[in-house]
Design a protein around this motif. Sequence first.
Motif, PDB file in Angstrom:
ATOM      1  N   MET A   1     -71.295  20.185   1.789  1.00 51.42           N
ATOM      2  CA  MET A   1     -70.598  19.657   0.626  1.00 51.42           C
ATOM      3  C   MET A   1     -70.278  18.188   0.867  1.00 51.42           C
ATOM      4  N   SER A   2     -70.498  17.359  -0.157  1.00 54.94           N
ATOM      5  CA  SER A   2     -70.282  15.931   0.003  1.00 54.94           C
ATOM      6  C   SER A   2     -69.918  15.306  -1.340  1.00 54.94           C
ATOM      7  N   CYS A   3     -69.556  14.033  -1.311  1.00 50.12           N
ATOM      8  CA  CYS A   3     -69.287  13.280  -2.541  1.00 50.12           C
ATOM      9  C   CYS A   3     -70.596  12.708  -3.072  1.00 50.12           C
ATOM     10  N   PRO A   4     -70.936  12.971  -4.334  1.00 47.84           N
ATOM     11  CA  PRO A   4     -72.137  12.355  -4.893  1.00 47.84           C
ATOM     12  C   PRO A   4     -71.894  10.878  -5.185  1.00 47.84           C
ATOM     13  N   THR A   5     -72.964  10.114  -5.277  1.00 48.56           N
ATOM     14  CA  THR A   5     -72.897   8.707  -5.644  1.00 48.56           C
ATOM     15  C   THR A   5     -73.724   8.497  -6.911  1.00 48.56           C
ATOM     16  N   GLU A   6     -73.823   7.263  -7.349  1.00 51.03           N
ATOM     17  CA  GLU A   6     -74.610   6.977  -8.549  1.00 51.03           C
ATOM     18  C   GLU A   6     -76.078   7.372  -8.373  1.00 51.03           C
ATOM     19  N   ASP A   7     -76.545   7.390  -7.151  1.00 49.15           N
ATOM     20  CA  ASP A   7     -77.929   7.799  -6.898  1.00 49.15           C
ATOM     21  C   ASP A   7     -78.164   9.272  -7.233  1.00 49.15           C
ATOM     22  N   ASP A   8     -77.077  10.046  -7.329  1.00 45.50           N
ATOM     23  CA  ASP A   8     -77.191  11.479  -7.591  1.00 45.50           C
ATOM     24  C   ASP A   8     -77.010  11.825  -9.062  1.00 45.50           C
ATOM     25  N   ILE A   9     -76.787  10.842  -9.915  1.00 50.98           N
ATOM     26  CA  ILE A   9     -76.464  11.134 -11.309  1.00 50.98           C
ATOM     27  C   ILE A   9     -77.570  11.910 -12.005  1.00 50.98           C
ATOM     28  N   ASP A  10     -78.829  11.562 -11.749  1.00 46.70           N
ATOM     29  CA  ASP A  10     -79.935  12.300 -12.364  1.00 46.70           C
ATOM     30  C   ASP A  10     -79.848  13.791 -12.030  1.00 46.70           C
ATOM     31  N   ALA A  11     -79.622  14.093 -10.768  1.00 45.03           N
ATOM     32  CA  ALA A  11     -79.561  15.484 -10.324  1.00 45.03           C
ATOM     33  C   ALA A  11     -78.346  16.197 -10.911  1.00 45.03           C
ATOM     34  N   LEU A  12     -77.209  15.504 -10.978  1.00 45.37           N
ATOM     35  CA  LEU A  12     -76.003  16.107 -11.540  1.00 45.37           C
ATOM     36  C   LEU A  12     -76.193  16.415 -13.027  1.00 45.37           C
ATOM     37  N   ALA A  13     -76.809  15.489 -13.747  1.00 44.59           N
ATOM     38  CA  ALA A  13     -77.064  15.707 -15.166  1.00 44.59           C
ATOM     39  C   ALA A  13     -77.982  16.906 -15.376  1.00 44.59           C
ATOM     40  N   GLU A  14     -78.956  17.051 -14.500  1.00 44.08           N
ATOM     41  CA  GLU A  14     -79.894  18.178 -14.595  1.00 44.08           C
ATOM     42  C   GLU A  14     -79.160  19.502 -14.404  1.00 44.08           C
ATOM     43  N   VAL A  15     -78.296  19.566 -13.395  1.00 45.97           N
ATOM     44  CA  VAL A  15     -77.530  20.788 -13.140  1.00 45.97           C
ATOM     45  C   VAL A  15     -76.596  21.093 -14.308  1.00 45.97           C
ATOM     46  N   TYR A  16     -75.932  20.060 -14.810  1.00 40.22           N
ATOM     47  CA  TYR A  16     -75.030  20.224 -15.955  1.00 40.22           C
ATOM     48  C   TYR A  16     -75.792  20.805 -17.139  1.00 40.22           C
ATOM     49  N   TYR A  17     -76.892  20.173 -17.474  1.00 40.87           N
ATOM     50  CA  TYR A  17     -77.656  20.593 -18.655  1.00 40.87           C
ATOM     51  C   TYR A  17     -78.150  22.031 -18.504  1.00 40.87           C
ATOM     52  N   ASP A  18     -78.758  22.325 -17.372  1.00 41.06           N
ATOM     53  CA  ASP A  18     -79.331  23.654 -17.173  1.00 41.06           C
ATOM     54  C   ASP A  18     -78.266  24.746 -17.159  1.00 41.06           C
ATOM     55  N   SER A  19     -77.076  24.428 -16.622  1.00 38.66           N
ATOM     56  CA  SER A  19     -76.054  25.459 -16.495  1.00 38.66           C
ATOM     57  C   SER A  19     -75.412  25.812 -17.835  1.00 38.66           C
ATOM     58  N   PHE A  20     -75.311  24.842 -18.748  1.00 37.78           N
ATOM     59  CA  PHE A  20     -74.692  25.119 -20.037  1.00 37.78           C
ATOM     60  C   PHE A  20     -75.699  25.420 -21.144  1.00 37.78           C
ATOM     61  N   ALA A  21     -76.955  25.091 -20.940  1.00 42.38           N
ATOM     62  CA  ALA A  21     -77.944  25.185 -22.009  1.00 42.38           C
ATOM     63  C   ALA A  21     -78.101  26.592 -22.575  1.00 42.38           C
ATOM     64  N   GLU A  22     -77.847  27.602 -21.744  1.00 46.15           N
ATOM     65  CA  GLU A  22     -78.031  28.978 -22.189  1.00 46.15           C
ATOM     66  C   GLU A  22     -76.788  29.561 -22.859  1.00 46.15           C
ATOM     67  N   ASP A  23     -75.760  28.762 -23.047  1.00 47.55           N
ATOM     68  CA  ASP A  23     -74.507  29.264 -23.607  1.00 47.55           C
ATOM     69  C   ASP A  23     -74.221  28.583 -24.942  1.00 47.55           C
ATOM     70  N   PRO A  24     -74.660  29.161 -26.066  1.00 45.81           N
ATOM     71  CA  PRO A  24     -74.487  28.512 -27.372  1.00 45.81           C
ATOM     72  C   PRO A  24     -73.029  28.328 -27.767  1.00 45.81           C
ATOM     73  N   ASN A  25     -72.139  29.137 -27.208  1.00 44.92           N
ATOM     74  CA  ASN A  25     -70.729  29.005 -27.569  1.00 44.92           C
ATOM     75  C   ASN A  25     -70.066  27.793 -26.921  1.00 44.92           C
ATOM     76  N   ASN A  26     -70.768  27.120 -26.026  1.00 42.92           N
ATOM     77  CA  ASN A  26     -70.235  25.885 -25.440  1.00 42.92           C
ATOM     78  C   ASN A  26     -71.108  24.676 -25.739  1.00 42.92           C
ATOM     79  N   THR A  27     -72.213  24.894 -26.442  1.00 38.87           N
ATOM     80  CA  THR A  27     -73.154  23.786 -26.658  1.00 38.87           C
ATOM     81  C   THR A  27     -73.476  23.537 -28.127  1.00 38.87           C
TER      82      THR A  27
END
Length: 249
Positions: free
Chosen positions: A1-27
């Motif tokens: 476990m670590s602190c992400p930096t700006e270099d990780d934003i692409d990966a964080l956005a991908e995880v965010y999108y994929d994790s919520f994309a299947e839940d229409p009640n939050n998207t």
Amino acid sequence: MSCPTEDDIDALAEVYYDSFAEDPNNTWWWPQDRDAMFEWLHGRIRGKMANRNIRHYQVLDRQGGEVVAFARWDIPKGYEAMFGEWIGSKGDDALDVSRVVVDSEQQSDTTEPTATTAPVEEAAPSAVKTIAAPRGADPELCQFFFAKLAALSKKWNADQMLGLSLLCTSPKYYRRGAAKALLAPMLAIADAAGLRSYLEATPAGRPVYEKLGFRVVEVQKFDPDAFTGGKVKGLTTLSIMIREPQPLS
């Protein structure tokens, strides 16, 4: 476990999108254009990283370095130094959580859906007034969604507690303990400080938090049907959960 930096934003956005994309009640407030949503996510994540009262932590796969999950925490005033370095310091310290993140076969009874909190990165009432909707999204839908979250945060004085504002796990890493790995160290600090913790959970995430000592103080239900032209059927349910500091062992 670590602190992400700006270099990780692409990966964080991908995880965010994929994790919520299947839940229409939050998207239901999302734009249909995936690229537009990613554009918005990049801006939001970058902005949150610049806030000194917010901490981001990520769990990485030790073999490939892939982002497994990440969490965003709102730190109450006066407690900033207790909860790790602000991202602007670009600290490189990492915590080995491999004993917590286990193979699903070893931890088959662990309920860990991908998205376990509402995406509340605009929870502060002042932020809702100026929220910029994703390109192509309906601004009124975004305003309605985040205003609901802001009202709950204000009602329960969430700014006086350690707040879990976002927790996302990549669908590829279901039920491997990533959520617990992100939660346990911060909750241990809250316990030592005698600090309460706050979050707004999706129905799928509620059991995860209950196992860690969170208790439901309110269940908020609202029907987005009228705001989505019938695209989303059924109620959106959020459980407001608070965790009292636990006695130190």
